[in-house]
Design a protein around this motif. Structure first.
Motif, PDB file in Angstrom:
ATOM      1  N   TYR A  79      -3.551   2.694 -26.597  1.00 38.16           N
ATOM      2  CA  TYR A  79      -2.623   2.348 -27.683  1.00 38.16           C
ATOM      3  C   TYR A  79      -3.317   1.453 -28.702  1.00 38.16           C
ATOM      4  N   ASN A  80      -3.144   1.791 -29.970  1.00 42.99           N
ATOM      5  CA  ASN A  80      -3.730   0.993 -31.047  1.00 42.99           C
ATOM      6  C   ASN A  80      -2.650   0.080 -31.615  1.00 42.99           C
ATOM      7  N   MET A  81      -2.664  -1.175 -31.199  1.00 43.25           N
ATOM      8  CA  MET A  81      -1.621  -2.103 -31.630  1.00 43.25           C
ATOM      9  C   MET A  81      -1.780  -2.549 -33.084  1.00 43.25           C
ATOM     10  N   TYR A  82      -2.884  -2.159 -33.724  1.00 46.32           N
ATOM     11  CA  TYR A  82      -3.123  -2.544 -35.112  1.00 46.32           C
ATOM     12  C   TYR A  82      -2.754  -1.429 -36.099  1.00 46.32           C
ATOM     13  N   ALA A  83      -2.217  -0.327 -35.594  1.00 42.67           N
ATOM     14  CA  ALA A  83      -1.919   0.826 -36.445  1.00 42.67           C
ATOM     15  C   ALA A  83      -0.585   0.702 -37.168  1.00 42.67           C
ATOM     16  N   GLY A  84       0.135  -0.371 -36.904  1.00 45.04           N
ATOM     17  CA  GLY A  84       1.414  -0.575 -37.587  1.00 45.04           C
ATOM     18  C   GLY A  84       2.576   0.162 -36.954  1.00 45.04           C
ATOM     19  N   GLU A  85       2.399   0.688 -35.740  1.00 45.24           N
ATOM     20  CA  GLU A  85       3.495   1.382 -35.062  1.00 45.24           C
ATOM     21  C   GLU A  85       4.611   0.390 -34.710  1.00 45.24           C
ATOM     22  N   LYS A  86       5.848   0.838 -34.863  1.00 38.58           N
ATOM     23  CA  LYS A  86       6.991  -0.005 -34.530  1.00 38.58           C
ATOM     24  C   LYS A  86       7.630   0.389 -33.196  1.00 38.58           C
ATOM     25  N   THR A  87       7.045   1.384 -32.553  1.00 39.49           N
ATOM     26  CA  THR A  87       7.563   1.812 -31.254  1.00 39.49           C
ATOM     27  C   THR A  87       6.457   1.721 -30.213  1.00 39.49           C
ATOM     28  N   TYR A  88       6.858   1.553 -28.984  1.00 39.05           N
ATOM     29  CA  TYR A  88       5.902   1.450 -27.879  1.00 39.05           C
ATOM     30  C   TYR A  88       6.575   1.934 -26.604  1.00 39.05           C
ATOM     31  N   THR A  89       5.882   2.776 -25.848  1.00 42.10           N
ATOM     32  CA  THR A  89       6.395   3.300 -24.585  1.00 42.10           C
ATOM     33  C   THR A  89       5.800   2.499 -23.438  1.00 42.10           C
ATOM     34  N   ILE A  90       6.620   1.771 -22.729  1.00 40.64           N
ATOM     35  CA  ILE A  90       6.134   1.000 -21.582  1.00 40.64           C
ATOM     36  C   ILE A  90       5.672   1.977 -20.507  1.00 40.64           C
ATOM     37  N   PRO A  91       4.443   1.827 -20.021  1.00 42.80           N
ATOM     38  CA  PRO A  91       3.938   2.777 -19.024  1.00 42.80           C
ATOM     39  C   PRO A  91       4.514   2.512 -17.634  1.00 42.80           C
ATOM     40  N   GLY A  92       4.279   3.462 -16.739  1.00 42.65           N
ATOM     41  CA  GLY A  92       4.750   3.317 -15.369  1.00 42.65           C
ATOM     42  C   GLY A  92       6.150   3.860 -15.181  1.00 42.65           C
ATOM     43  N   PRO A  93       6.728   3.632 -14.007  1.00 48.86           N
ATOM     44  CA  PRO A  93       8.064   4.159 -13.709  1.00 48.86           C
ATOM     45  C   PRO A  93       9.150   3.422 -14.492  1.00 48.86           C
ATOM     46  N   ALA A  94      10.319   4.019 -14.493  1.00 52.21           N
ATOM     47  CA  ALA A  94      11.481   3.357 -15.095  1.00 52.21           C
ATOM     48  C   ALA A  94      11.944   2.229 -14.183  1.00 52.21           C
ATOM     49  N   VAL A  95      12.681   1.300 -14.746  1.00 48.87           N
ATOM     50  CA  VAL A  95      13.258   0.222 -13.946  1.00 48.87           C
ATOM     51  C   VAL A  95      14.248   0.822 -12.950  1.00 48.87           C
ATOM     52  N   TRP A  96      14.144   0.405 -11.708  1.00 51.40           N
ATOM     53  CA  TRP A  96      15.036   0.875 -10.645  1.00 51.40           C
ATOM     54  C   TRP A  96      16.484   0.582 -11.010  1.00 51.40           C
TER      55      TRP A  96
ATOM     56  N   GLU B 229       0.825  -1.209   0.000  1.00 55.38           N
ATOM     57  CA  GLU B 229       0.000   0.000   0.000  1.00 55.38           C
ATOM     58  C   GLU B 229       0.859   1.259   0.000  1.00 55.38           C
ATOM     59  N   GLY B 230       0.516   2.205  -0.860  1.00 53.80           N
ATOM     60  CA  GLY B 230       1.235   3.466  -0.938  1.00 53.80           C
ATOM     61  C   GLY B 230       2.418   3.404  -1.897  1.00 53.80           C
ATOM     62  N   PRO B 231       3.262   4.436  -1.857  1.00 56.89           N
ATOM     63  CA  PRO B 231       4.395   4.533  -2.808  1.00 56.89           C
ATOM     64  C   PRO B 231       5.574   3.668  -2.368  1.00 56.89           C
ATOM     65  N   VAL B 232       5.405   2.353  -2.466  1.00 59.42           N
ATOM     66  CA  VAL B 232       6.404   1.426  -1.917  1.00 59.42           C
ATOM     67  C   VAL B 232       7.001   0.491  -2.963  1.00 59.42           C
ATOM     68  N   TRP B 233       6.512   0.537  -4.202  1.00 57.94           N
ATOM     69  CA  TRP B 233       6.913  -0.431  -5.209  1.00 57.94           C
ATOM     70  C   TRP B 233       8.047   0.094  -6.089  1.00 57.94           C
ATOM     71  N   GLN B 234       8.960  -0.812  -6.425  1.00 57.23           N
ATOM     72  CA  GLN B 234      10.015  -0.517  -7.382  1.00 57.23           C
ATOM     73  C   GLN B 234       9.889  -1.482  -8.558  1.00 57.23           C
ATOM     74  N   LYS B 235       9.940  -0.932  -9.770  1.00 54.13           N
ATOM     75  CA  LYS B 235       9.950  -1.801 -10.951  1.00 54.13           C
ATOM     76  C   LYS B 235      11.370  -2.348 -11.113  1.00 54.13           C
ATOM     77  N   ILE B 236      11.484  -3.681 -11.206  1.00 59.41           N
ATOM     78  CA  ILE B 236      12.818  -4.288 -11.295  1.00 59.41           C
ATOM     79  C   ILE B 236      13.065  -4.991 -12.627  1.00 59.41           C
ATOM     80  N   TRP B 237      12.036  -5.070 -13.474  1.00 63.02           N
ATOM     81  CA  TRP B 237      12.227  -5.734 -14.764  1.00 63.02           C
ATOM     82  C   TRP B 237      11.066  -5.371 -15.677  1.00 63.02           C
ATOM     83  N   GLU B 238      11.326  -5.309 -16.979  1.00 60.95           N
ATOM     84  CA  GLU B 238      10.254  -5.063 -17.941  1.00 60.95           C
ATOM     85  C   GLU B 238      10.672  -5.553 -19.321  1.00 60.95           C
ATOM     86  N   GLU B 239       9.677  -5.867 -20.127  1.00 60.46           N
ATOM     87  CA  GLU B 239       9.904  -6.236 -21.517  1.00 60.46           C
ATOM     88  C   GLU B 239       8.729  -5.724 -22.327  1.00 60.46           C
ATOM     89  N   GLY B 240       8.992  -4.857 -23.291  1.00 56.30           N
ATOM     90  CA  GLY B 240       7.926  -4.218 -24.056  1.00 56.30           C
ATOM     91  C   GLY B 240       7.792  -4.747 -25.470  1.00 56.30           C
TER      92      GLY B 240
END
Length: 326
Positions: free
Chosen positions: A213-230, A115-126
């Motif tokens: 986000y429209n994944m069918y629009a043919g975009e080749k880039t994607y911004t992973i939401p949320g904080p950066a990896v710690w 609960e609250g601002p206690v989480w750290q992102k430690i890994w991601e794959e977009g």
């Protein structure tokens, strides 16, 4: 041509193609269904409201179990389409291939209950322009495997998450799947989680580029939401202070030249003497009669030359020589 019943059936299958975090895998061994994993309160259904408290641990309740894992070691989190898993003949195991999107992992101290601002992102794959994090997740048969940071020993909550973007072109339509597991980190790790982290009920906005986000629009880039990896997760520790490069030091420091001592009477003189001579002495080492001192000479040669050029006696020549401080 599609019939109305076929469309309804397809929609029902799409809606049911969900997934849940069900067990830990440590050293290649599954620790057992729901052992140290909080069972979600809404089954395998997604979360649409990004401000909901379900974003913390999907409505799961704490258990008395814990999985022990050493700091810096690998930890696996196994997901399945159905609970209990019915992998045989399930075409949507571990999740439907249409549910493309990113996969992330967060961690927090267990005492916080998430609960609250206690989480750290430690890994991601977009998305790399070809493959989504969920594609890799499916290839790995629902296993998310990461290396823990070099955390200090203690009790933690670990929270894997994925987002299904197949309907995310409409606001509030992105599908969030998460769950919490309970781990005891052992070993001699030294990293402490930062005092300020992310509140999972405030981590995302329905308008974030990676959520709407429209994944069918043919975009080749994607911004992973949320904080950066710690940074502690990616480097094994906080970034070190850059080392200031010192100015280069010459390998051959100049040596101070010592004042030469007066040569002994028998030593050759390296160059003509620069001291002022008596008025009778010539200004040039060469005399009118053609005699000349060699480039280097002894004191005796100098006296002989002085005697010859001045017409002085030997005793006078010696006195003149002494005037030059030999």
């Amino acid at each position: 041509m599609f019939t109305k019943s076929a469309i309804i059936l397809a929609a029902a299958n799409l809606a049911a193609a969900h997934t849940t975090f069900q067990s830990f895998v440590i050293d290649g061994k599954d620790q057992g269904q729901h052992f140290a994993v909080q069972t979600p309160s809404n089954g395998n259904n997604p979360i649409f409201d990004v401000s909901s408290t379900a974003m913390i641990c999907n409505g799961g309740k704490a258990t008395s179990d814990q999985v022990e894992v050493a700091a810096g070691s690998s930890i696996g989190m196994q997901w399945h389409h159905n609970d209990p898993a019915t992998t045989s003949g399930d075409n949507d195991e571990p999740i439907a291939a249409s549910h493309k999107g990113p996969v992330m992992v967060y961690i927090a101290k267990a005492e916080s209950n998430g609960e609250g601002p206690v989480w750290q992102k430690i890994w991601e794959e977009g998305y790399d322009g070809t493959t989504w994090g969920v594609d890799t997740f499916i290839s790995n048969k629902g296993l998310i495997n990461i290396d823990l940071p070099n955390l200090e020993p203690g009790d933690y909550l670990i929270r894997p998450e994925m987002i299904g973007l197949h309907e995310a072109s409409g606001e509030g339509k992105a599908q969030f799947y998460n769950g919490c597991g309970q781990i005891k980190v052992t070993g001699s790790g030294t990293l402490s989680l930062p005092a300020e982290g992310t509140d999972m009920t405030k981590a995302y906005s329905a308008q974030d580029p990676g959520v709407l986000y429209n994944m069918y629009a043919g975009e080749k880039t994607y911004t992973i939401p949320g904080p950066a990896v710690w940074t502690g997760a990616s480097s094994g520790g906080e970034p070190s202070t850059p080392t200031t490069t010192a100015a280069p030091v010459s390998s051959a420091a100049p040596t101070k030249t010592a004042t030469p001592s007066a040569p002994a009477a028998s030593d050759p003189v390296a160059s003509p003497v620069e001291s002022a001579a008596p008025s009778a002495a010539p200004s040039s080492p060469a005399s009118d009669n053609g005699s000349a001192l060699p480039e280097t000479f002894t004191i005796e040669q100098f006296i002989t030359w002085l005697k010859a050029t001045t017409g002085s006696s030997a005793s006078k020549a010696r006195r003149h020589a002494r005037a030059f401080h030999f």
